[in-house]
Design an enzyme around this catalytic site. Sequence first.
Site, PDB file in Angstrom:
ATOM      1  N   VAL A 282      52.262 -27.942   2.544  1.00  0.00           N
ATOM      2  CA  VAL A 282      52.948 -27.811   1.260  1.00  0.00           C
ATOM      3  C   VAL A 282      54.391 -27.379   1.512  1.00  0.00           C
ATOM      4  O   VAL A 282      54.648 -26.434   2.268  1.00  0.00           O
ATOM      5  CB  VAL A 282      52.243 -26.798   0.333  1.00  0.00           C
ATOM      6  CG1 VAL A 282      52.960 -26.725  -1.007  1.00  0.00           C
ATOM      7  CG2 VAL A 282      50.782 -27.191   0.133  1.00  0.00           C
TER       8      VAL A 282
ATOM      9  N   ASP B 259      36.002 -26.319  -6.941  1.00  0.00           N
ATOM     10  CA  ASP B 259      36.590 -25.376  -5.982  1.00  0.00           C
ATOM     11  C   ASP B 259      37.441 -24.348  -6.718  1.00  0.00           C
ATOM     12  O   ASP B 259      38.597 -24.092  -6.350  1.00  0.00           O
ATOM     13  CB  ASP B 259      37.419 -26.122  -4.944  1.00  0.00           C
ATOM     14  CG  ASP B 259      37.700 -25.268  -3.698  1.00  0.00           C
ATOM     15  OD1 ASP B 259      37.017 -24.242  -3.525  1.00  0.00           O
ATOM     16  OD2 ASP B 259      38.587 -25.620  -2.913  1.00  0.00           O
TER      17      ASP B 259
END
Length: 977
Positions: free
Chosen positions: A698, A813
């Site tokens: 990221v 999740d």
Amino acid sequence: MEKQKQNLILILIFSLLCSNGNTFSLSRDYEILLHVKNTQINDQNKSLKDWLPNTYHYPCNWTGITCDSRNKSVTSIDLSEIGIYGDFPFNFCRIPSLQNLSLAVNFLGNSISSHSILPCSHLHLLNISDNLFVGNLPEFNSETFQLRVLDLSLNNFTGNIPASFGRFPRLKTLILSSNLFTGTIPSFLGNLTELTHFELTYTETMKPGSIPSELGNLTKLQFLYLSDINLVGNIPDSVGNLISIENFDLSRNSLSGKIPYAITGMKNVKRIILFENNLSGEIPQGLSNLTSLSLLDLSQNALTGKFSQELGSLNLSILHLNDNFLSGEVPESLALNPNLLNLSLFNNSFSGKLSKGLGKNSALRNIDVSTNNFTGDLPEFLCVRKKLQRLVTFNNRFSGSIPDEFGECDSLIYVRIENNEFSGSVPARFWNLPELDVVKMDHNKFEGSISGSVSRGITKLILSGNRFSGEFPVGVCELVELVEFDIGNNLFTGEVPSCITGMKKLQKLEMQENTFSGEIPGNVSSWTELTELNLSHNRFTGSIPPELGNLPDLTYLDLSVNFLTGKIPVELTNLKLNQFNVSDNKLSGEVPSVFNSRVYLSGLMANPSLCSNVMKTISPCSKHKPFSVVVIIVLVASVVLIFASVLWFLKRKSKFTVGKSKRAYRTISFQRVGFNEEDIIPFLTSENLIGRGGSGLVYKVKVKTGQVVAVKKLWGGNGRQKPEMELVFKSEIETLGRIRHANILKLLFCCSSDDFRILVYEYMENGSLGDVLHEEKCDELLDWSKRFRIALGAAQGLAYLHHDCVPAIVHRDVKSNNILLDHDFVPRIADFGIAKTLQIQGSENAMSRIAGSCGYIAPEYGYTLKVTEKSDVYSFGVVLMELITGKRPNDSCFGENKDIVKWVTEISLSTSHEGVQDCGVTQIVDSRLNLDTSDYEEVEKVLNVALLCTSAFPISRPSMRRVVEFLKDHKVAHPKS
């Protein structure tokens, strides 16, 4: 002729009068419906938007309305699951023709008075289940009521069951489960002689009480479900009078004494379920008379004795006797049963051999005899009908080899035969059975090699503690779904092939205590999900691959007792290791600073050439450093780096030029943005890297418009995209690309080529909730008001996914690290890489493997692999507990074998009568918070919601829509576990 004309005129006049009467009735019903909508219920979700005035006063095409076309009147109102609010709308019952009224799964609440229920006396069906009603049950004037079905379950009714409930003359179905009753089962329910279905379950608030013998009067009863309601005492002999009963379930109570012989009088029973009680004694021999019996579950009791030989003549399809500490041998006659499908005898004290004929006369599907004292061989006919799916025999003393017939058992899915005394070679074809998912054969005496062809669908292959030999089974490299692989403590030899690094879903790899040699494979970039690596007690040589330090989830690394040389790679300091052991090798050089701690000392010992100036038990490092050599190395490295950077820049520039002309990039914009791929891709550099995860890296990028965005570059490259990353990429696009919500992370843009996949999101200034709570990355403390707003916002985001998206979306999740926070700490649900849509409302979809994160996974998920919204609800409950406690889900302070759910539940139950503020504050609430009285009230409300969300039973968890409502407006009753 004249007389015929008169008769015809009379018929016409009568028909006209009837027509006018029917029109009047329908017009009256129309007015009542509009009146209730406008005065008694709140339709803030606009579910009844078609309930509008019309010229013809005709309501029969409105949502939830059913009319009798012949009599022109309303007969049924079904407003289930449409999201209405308010009190009980008793004026619906002013419609005299109304027979069925269903208001289930809404937000109706408050108490129901006996006066308000009186207009409903003509109803045949009344269903107000799964609402928010409170107070005592209303007293029905039962003699005048025409009810056949009454469902009041999943509310908050309290007190006793009123005496009037014993006087319904025509009642067939009575469901009172999941309320807060405080009484016992009243004997007058035995007067409901027409009753065929009775449920009263999951109500632990009830006082301990016995089963009334009067229930034996219900000779028409077919379904009896009295689970988890504090039943005590003996099962009365009168149950033998239930001659119509098919389902008899008294599980999860405290019943004691023997199972009465009278139970054999239930001639039509198919299911007897008595698990989790305190029953004792022998199984009644007369059960052989119950020829319809398909399931017998007596698990988790204290029964003794052994089976009657008559049991073999039962017409069983399922037999459950687990956890009863039953003893003795299983009779040979059991194998004669032609309908035996499931045999569960686990956790008892059975001994002797299993009948050789088991499976020969019936199509066995599941056999679980684990944790007993069985001996001898496995019956060879267990899979003769090719239906056996589960074979579970662990923790016994079985011996001999696996029958060759098992190599033809193509139906096998789940095999656990560990901790026995099996020996010999495994049939070669057994390894390649097409449906195999889990195989655990550890701690036996198996020998020989593993076939080169192994079933590609296996997710767990545990073979440790045997005598398997030969070289590493190369066929394992092709197991694309393999999550756990353990061949430790065997006799394997030779080098480990580099193909092992291609097992992309691997989470645990254990190869310790063999005689493997050669170097440890270094190209491990595919092991993005690996958490444990144990290569200890082998003969590995060479250096430790520095690439191990790039594995994002690795927490356990044991390379001890080998012949490894060179330095400990500084890259290993990137890992967050709970276990680090490189002892008993030939390593040299200075110990990296992170490992200069007593915590890691034992894992560094017996490496004579290692040095440290911090730990006195390791040799100190020389103070004289070859400065000139270091300078030369640095200069050379710098020149190489500069030269490589220039080449890279020229190559990238050339690539962009080509891309402009050939449009090599495939891009999609999901929002109105002022940038393109050329404003993003050049800035995906190490300087802009802000995080890494299981699916990729990221970056934080500031584009030319001044906007700051977050860019996720998925793992993979060089023209080879990982299949699972393609799924992540598609899932994110398909999910985030089509939904819009203030609490769902916005996907702005995506770009793909043959070499990479990137996803561009709005940038969240404050990172993830997990970072703020646990990593102390936030400059200011996250006070309670912020935490509550985060809880509510995240709940609204999940509720949108579950209830407003068509089809519904299950995140799978939910965790604090996937809840991102903007500059104002407004939460956004993120990371939809493993999200799933439920194609049919309320359906359950089986997953190929467990998805989610440790500590957040619902207990049922690990063994059913069923995806439902309730799995997300459980995970969200864990997040609420994190917000309250400030602790991680698996914090070491909870103690061994405890997670945050168990820890919080135990403390909250022990203090439930004193309140969170008065007792247990220092144990539950984050010590960093400075709370006042009003805060404590809100904390207790959120805690109760968290306890509801983390209930062990999915049926007991609220929907996310209800969670939002609880957090907004309602006091939530303290749940019991």
